[in-house]
Design a protein around this motif. Structure first.
Motif, PDB file in Angstrom:
ATOM      1  N   LYS A 255       3.745 -14.761 -20.304  1.00 31.43           N
ATOM      2  CA  LYS A 255       1.924 -13.694 -20.362  1.00 31.43           C
ATOM      3  C   LYS A 255       1.076 -13.959 -19.237  1.00 31.43           C
ATOM      4  CE  LYS A 255      -0.272  -9.980 -22.401  1.00 31.43           C
ATOM      5  NZ  LYS A 255      -0.081  -9.487 -23.433  1.00 31.43           N
ATOM      6  N   GLU A 256       0.550 -15.120 -19.926  1.00 26.11           N
ATOM      7  CA  GLU A 256      -0.088 -15.746 -19.689  1.00 26.11           C
ATOM      8  C   GLU A 256      -0.632 -17.016 -17.987  1.00 26.11           C
ATOM      9  OE1 GLU A 256       0.464 -16.050 -22.417  1.00 26.11           O
ATOM     10  OE2 GLU A 256      -0.734 -15.264 -23.743  1.00 26.11           O
ATOM     11  N   GLN A 257       0.625 -16.938 -18.161  1.00 27.77           N
ATOM     12  CA  GLN A 257       0.911 -17.733 -16.666  1.00 27.77           C
ATOM     13  C   GLN A 257       0.845 -16.268 -15.327  1.00 27.77           C
ATOM     14  OE1 GLN A 257       3.529 -17.517 -14.153  1.00 27.77           O
ATOM     15  NE2 GLN A 257       2.673 -19.463 -13.093  1.00 27.77           N
ATOM     16  N   ILE A 258       1.254 -15.227 -15.990  1.00 24.84           N
ATOM     17  CA  ILE A 258       1.826 -14.455 -14.697  1.00 24.84           C
ATOM     18  C   ILE A 258      -0.333 -13.181 -14.135  1.00 24.84           C
ATOM     19  CG2 ILE A 258       2.133 -11.673 -14.445  1.00 24.84           C
ATOM     20  CD1 ILE A 258       4.681 -13.074 -15.378  1.00 24.84           C
ATOM     21  N   LEU A 259      -0.504 -13.775 -15.607  1.00 24.55           N
ATOM     22  CA  LEU A 259      -1.974 -13.172 -15.697  1.00 24.55           C
ATOM     23  C   LEU A 259      -3.192 -14.192 -15.090  1.00 24.55           C
ATOM     24  CD1 LEU A 259      -2.466 -11.850 -19.634  1.00 24.55           C
ATOM     25  CD2 LEU A 259      -2.445 -10.375 -17.180  1.00 24.55           C
ATOM     26  N   SER A 260      -2.675 -14.995 -14.789  1.00 29.46           N
ATOM     27  CA  SER A 260      -3.400 -15.822 -13.481  1.00 29.46           C
ATOM     28  C   SER A 260      -2.636 -16.095 -12.209  1.00 29.46           C
ATOM     29  CB  SER A 260      -3.625 -17.472 -14.681  1.00 29.46           C
ATOM     30  OG  SER A 260      -1.974 -17.981 -14.678  1.00 29.46           O
ATOM     31  N   ARG A 261      -1.957 -15.784 -12.083  1.00 30.30           N
ATOM     32  CA  ARG A 261      -1.700 -16.185 -10.740  1.00 30.30           C
ATOM     33  C   ARG A 261      -2.732 -15.767  -9.538  1.00 30.30           C
ATOM     34  NH1 ARG A 261       4.800 -13.848 -10.534  1.00 30.30           N
ATOM     35  NH2 ARG A 261       5.332 -15.598 -12.050  1.00 30.30           N
ATOM     36  N   ASP A 262      -3.364 -16.692  -8.419  1.00 33.81           N
ATOM     37  CA  ASP A 262      -3.932 -16.116  -7.716  1.00 33.81           C
ATOM     38  C   ASP A 262      -3.357 -14.854  -7.186  1.00 33.81           C
ATOM     39  OD1 ASP A 262      -4.855 -18.910  -8.164  1.00 33.81           O
ATOM     40  OD2 ASP A 262      -4.227 -19.748  -6.166  1.00 33.81           O
ATOM     41  N   GLY A 263      -5.172 -14.380  -7.200  1.00 36.12           N
ATOM     42  CA  GLY A 263      -5.072 -12.613  -6.598  1.00 36.12           C
ATOM     43  C   GLY A 263      -4.184 -11.522  -6.953  1.00 36.12           C
ATOM     44  N   TRP A 264      -3.302 -12.443  -8.700  1.00 42.09           N
ATOM     45  CA  TRP A 264      -3.104 -10.553  -9.287  1.00 42.09           C
ATOM     46  C   TRP A 264      -4.368 -10.037  -9.971  1.00 42.09           C
ATOM     47  CZ3 TRP A 264       2.436 -11.088 -10.754  1.00 42.09           C
ATOM     48  CH2 TRP A 264       3.592 -11.315  -9.174  1.00 42.09           C
ATOM     49  N   ASN A 265      -5.141 -10.543 -10.228  1.00 37.30           N
ATOM     50  CA  ASN A 265      -5.976 -10.194 -10.484  1.00 37.30           C
ATOM     51  C   ASN A 265      -6.301  -8.525 -10.234  1.00 37.30           C
ATOM     52  OD1 ASN A 265      -7.599 -11.232  -8.356  1.00 37.30           O
ATOM     53  ND2 ASN A 265      -9.348 -11.143  -9.935  1.00 37.30           N
ATOM     54  N   VAL A 266      -6.691  -7.757  -9.071  1.00 35.23           N
ATOM     55  CA  VAL A 266      -6.305  -6.734  -8.612  1.00 35.23           C
ATOM     56  C   VAL A 266      -5.530  -6.197  -8.685  1.00 35.23           C
ATOM     57  CG1 VAL A 266      -8.077  -7.604  -7.229  1.00 35.23           C
ATOM     58  CG2 VAL A 266      -5.321  -7.062  -6.726  1.00 35.23           C
ATOM     59  N   ILE A 267      -4.295  -6.501  -9.512  1.00 39.31           N
ATOM     60  CA  ILE A 267      -3.041  -5.733  -9.930  1.00 39.31           C
ATOM     61  C   ILE A 267      -3.268  -4.683 -11.197  1.00 39.31           C
ATOM     62  CG2 ILE A 267      -0.766  -5.470 -11.063  1.00 39.31           C
ATOM     63  CD1 ILE A 267      -0.277  -7.874  -8.807  1.00 39.31           C
ATOM     64  N   ASP A 268      -3.045  -3.619 -11.061  1.00 41.89           N
ATOM     65  CA  ASP A 268      -2.844  -2.552 -12.502  1.00 41.89           C
ATOM     66  C   ASP A 268      -2.572  -3.336 -13.745  1.00 41.89           C
ATOM     67  OD1 ASP A 268      -4.905  -0.775 -11.038  1.00 41.89           O
ATOM     68  OD2 ASP A 268      -2.897   0.745 -10.423  1.00 41.89           O
ATOM     69  N   ALA A 269      -1.173  -3.878 -13.264  1.00 43.12           N
ATOM     70  CA  ALA A 269      -0.274  -4.581 -14.583  1.00 43.12           C
ATOM     71  C   ALA A 269      -1.425  -5.033 -14.582  1.00 43.12           C
ATOM     72  CB  ALA A 269       0.672  -4.930 -14.079  1.00 43.12           C
ATOM     73  N   VAL A 270      -2.405  -5.927 -14.464  1.00 47.87           N
ATOM     74  CA  VAL A 270      -2.593  -7.245 -14.374  1.00 47.87           C
ATOM     75  C   VAL A 270      -4.024  -7.225 -15.813  1.00 47.87           C
ATOM     76  CG1 VAL A 270      -3.257  -9.600 -14.189  1.00 47.87           C
ATOM     77  CG2 VAL A 270      -1.604  -8.996 -13.223  1.00 47.87           C
ATOM     78  N   LYS A 271      -5.212  -6.334 -14.752  1.00 50.03           N
ATOM     79  CA  LYS A 271      -6.057  -6.229 -14.939  1.00 50.03           C
ATOM     80  C   LYS A 271      -5.981  -4.419 -16.434  1.00 50.03           C
ATOM     81  CE  LYS A 271      -7.390  -3.274 -11.729  1.00 50.03           C
ATOM     82  NZ  LYS A 271      -7.931  -2.137 -10.082  1.00 50.03           N
ATOM     83  N   ASN A 272      -4.932  -4.122 -17.115  1.00 52.03           N
ATOM     84  CA  ASN A 272      -4.642  -4.142 -17.746  1.00 52.03           C
ATOM     85  C   ASN A 272      -3.902  -4.503 -19.139  1.00 52.03           C
ATOM     86  OD1 ASN A 272      -6.305  -1.377 -17.234  1.00 52.03           O
ATOM     87  ND2 ASN A 272      -4.675  -0.691 -16.119  1.00 52.03           N
ATOM     88  N   GLU A 273      -3.728  -5.461 -18.855  1.00 55.08           N
ATOM     89  CA  GLU A 273      -2.822  -6.642 -19.244  1.00 55.08           C
ATOM     90  C   GLU A 273      -1.922  -5.566 -20.126  1.00 55.08           C
ATOM     91  OE1 GLU A 273      -3.712  -9.381 -22.339  1.00 55.08           O
ATOM     92  OE2 GLU A 273      -6.310  -9.243 -21.541  1.00 55.08           O
ATOM     93  N   ARG A 274      -0.834  -5.555 -18.632  1.00 50.94           N
ATOM     94  CA  ARG A 274       0.734  -4.524 -19.304  1.00 50.94           C
ATOM     95  C   ARG A 274       1.978  -5.617 -18.967  1.00 50.94           C
ATOM     96  NH1 ARG A 274       2.165  -2.134 -22.406  1.00 50.94           N
ATOM     97  NH2 ARG A 274       3.261  -0.517 -21.915  1.00 50.94           N
ATOM     98  N   VAL A 275       1.600  -6.577 -18.948  1.00 54.78           N
ATOM     99  CA  VAL A 275       3.044  -7.623 -19.278  1.00 54.78           C
ATOM    100  C   VAL A 275       3.387  -8.022 -20.200  1.00 54.78           C
ATOM    101  CG1 VAL A 275       2.695  -9.866 -17.857  1.00 54.78           C
ATOM    102  CG2 VAL A 275       0.895  -8.353 -17.167  1.00 54.78           C
ATOM    103  N   ILE A 276       4.609  -7.541 -19.968  1.00 55.89           N
ATOM    104  CA  ILE A 276       5.700  -7.628 -21.530  1.00 55.89           C
ATOM    105  C   ILE A 276       6.827  -8.310 -21.152  1.00 55.89           C
ATOM    106  CG2 ILE A 276       6.657  -6.517 -23.506  1.00 55.89           C
ATOM    107  CD1 ILE A 276       4.209  -4.726 -20.678  1.00 55.89           C
ATOM    108  N   GLY A 277       7.291  -9.103 -21.966  1.00 53.55           N
ATOM    109  CA  GLY A 277       8.244  -9.875 -22.320  1.00 53.55           C
ATOM    110  C   GLY A 277       9.358  -8.915 -22.680  1.00 53.55           C
ATOM    111  N   ILE A 278      10.568  -9.152 -22.203  1.00 57.02           N
ATOM    112  CA  ILE A 278      11.772  -8.587 -22.934  1.00 57.02           C
ATOM    113  C   ILE A 278      12.795  -9.698 -22.678  1.00 57.02           C
ATOM    114  CG2 ILE A 278      11.368  -5.920 -22.274  1.00 57.02           C
ATOM    115  CD1 ILE A 278      13.462  -6.744 -19.921  1.00 57.02           C
TER     116      ILE A 278
END
Length: 324
Positions: A272-295
């Motif tokens: 999750k942390e790696q996805i949240l820190s990707r360049d430019g992805w901070n503008v994505i709603d899922a990243v802004k709201n930390e809706r990044v989930i491992g299954i």
């Protein structure tokens, strides 16, 4: 007075005859009902017993004929192994592929290699199985080689939960384990109905799924079916199959939820942390709201009886507020 008494007696006799006739009719009706019940029970029993010889067409388009009930089984695909155990055929499995690790009983079975490392054909020949189960989408060449050597091969390649359920039922018929297979199917349908009832009252959310780092999938894959049934809209549903992802395209399509698989080799690198820190992805709603989930990667990737458990997991990831 005499006439009155005689009339009363006659009426009484008629009533007794009527009661007697009604009683006889009730007995006839009960007998017919019992006969119909017994007939229905016998028909149900006959329908749950496989009649051999049995010819079925597998996912490779090949007609496979079973002259009798197969009792010596080999599975060269993990999902097939799970189905065999689920329908009650675990004790009849002679060997499995290297990746078959569920249920725990698979640990005690001989391993025959894999599609990628190669199959130990010498050991397979020595086992003389009645049928070998494979995935026709991944193991076309394996199927051809084994059939050329005289092995009976049954291939499946489900692309939706509906097709997985059909596979479980079909394998239950092949193995004459129809009742157990139906129990498994009923449980899967309960999971499916649960999710459908929940999804009916929610708005779909845009989902990006990255089950392998840098790769995603679109239409024609069972994982896409899972997202749709779970109340999501795959942002790449307009693309067929698996493909390497352009990160800029993910930003452009702006998912509300990002799913990634955990529990597999390399998952910690793509956490999750790696996805949240990707360049430019901070503008994505899922990243802004930390809706990044491992299954769970295993359940999500195996088209077997646990696929509806993965469906529930995906639903809870997409719509956590609507889950029980």
């Amino acid at each position: 007075m005499f006439v009155f008494m005689l009339t009363t007696a006659l009426v009484g006799c008629n009533n007794q005859e009527g009661v007697k006739e009604d009683s006889n009719q009730d007995q006839i009706d009960d007998t017919e009902a019992e006969a119909k019940k017994a007939e229905a029970s016998e028909e149900k029993e006959n329908n749950s017993v496989t009649q051999y010889p049995l010819t079925v067409t597998d996912a490779t388009g090949t007609d496979v004929t079973f002259d009798s009930e197969p009792t010596k089984l080999v599975s060269l695909i993990p999902s097939g192994t799970e189905i065999l155990f689920a329908v009650g055929a675990g004790e009849e499995i002679l060997a499995v592929d290297d990746s078959s690790d569920f249920p725990v009983e698979t640990a005690d079975l001989p391993k025959l290699g894999s599609t990628y490392s190669g199959i130990n054909e010498e050991e397979l020949i020595a086992l003389q199985p009645d049928v070998v189960f494979i995935n026709s989408g991944l193991q076309v060449e394996v199927a051809e080689e084994l059939r050329a050597k005289g092995f009976k091969v049954f291939g499946s390649n489900p692309q939706s939960i509906k097709e997985v359920i059909e596979d479980v039922q079909g394998i239950g018929v092949i193995l004459n384990n129809q009742e157990k297979a139906q129990t498994v199917v009923d449980e899967m349908k309960e999971d499916l109905d649960y999710v459908k009832s929940k999804v009916a009252s929610v708005e779909p959310k845009k989902v990006y799924a990255e089950y392998s780092k840098g790769w995603s999938f679109g239409s024609g894959e069972f994982s896409n079916d899972l997202i749709t049934l779970a109340g999501g809209e795959n942002i790449f549903a307009d693309i067929d199959g698996w493909f390497e992802v352009n990160p800029e395209e993910v930003i452009k399509r702006n998912p509300e939820v990002i799913l990634f698989t955990s529990g597999e080799e390399g998952a910690t690198e793509d956490s999750k942390e790696q996805i949240l820190s990707r360049d430019g992805w901070n503008v994505i709603d899922a990243v802004k709201n930390e809706r990044v989930i491992g299954i769970d990667s295993v359940k999500a990737s195996r088209v077997g009886p646990r696929i509806t458990e993965s469906l529930i997991e995906v639903f809870e990831a997409i719509h956590p507020d609507s889950a029980e």
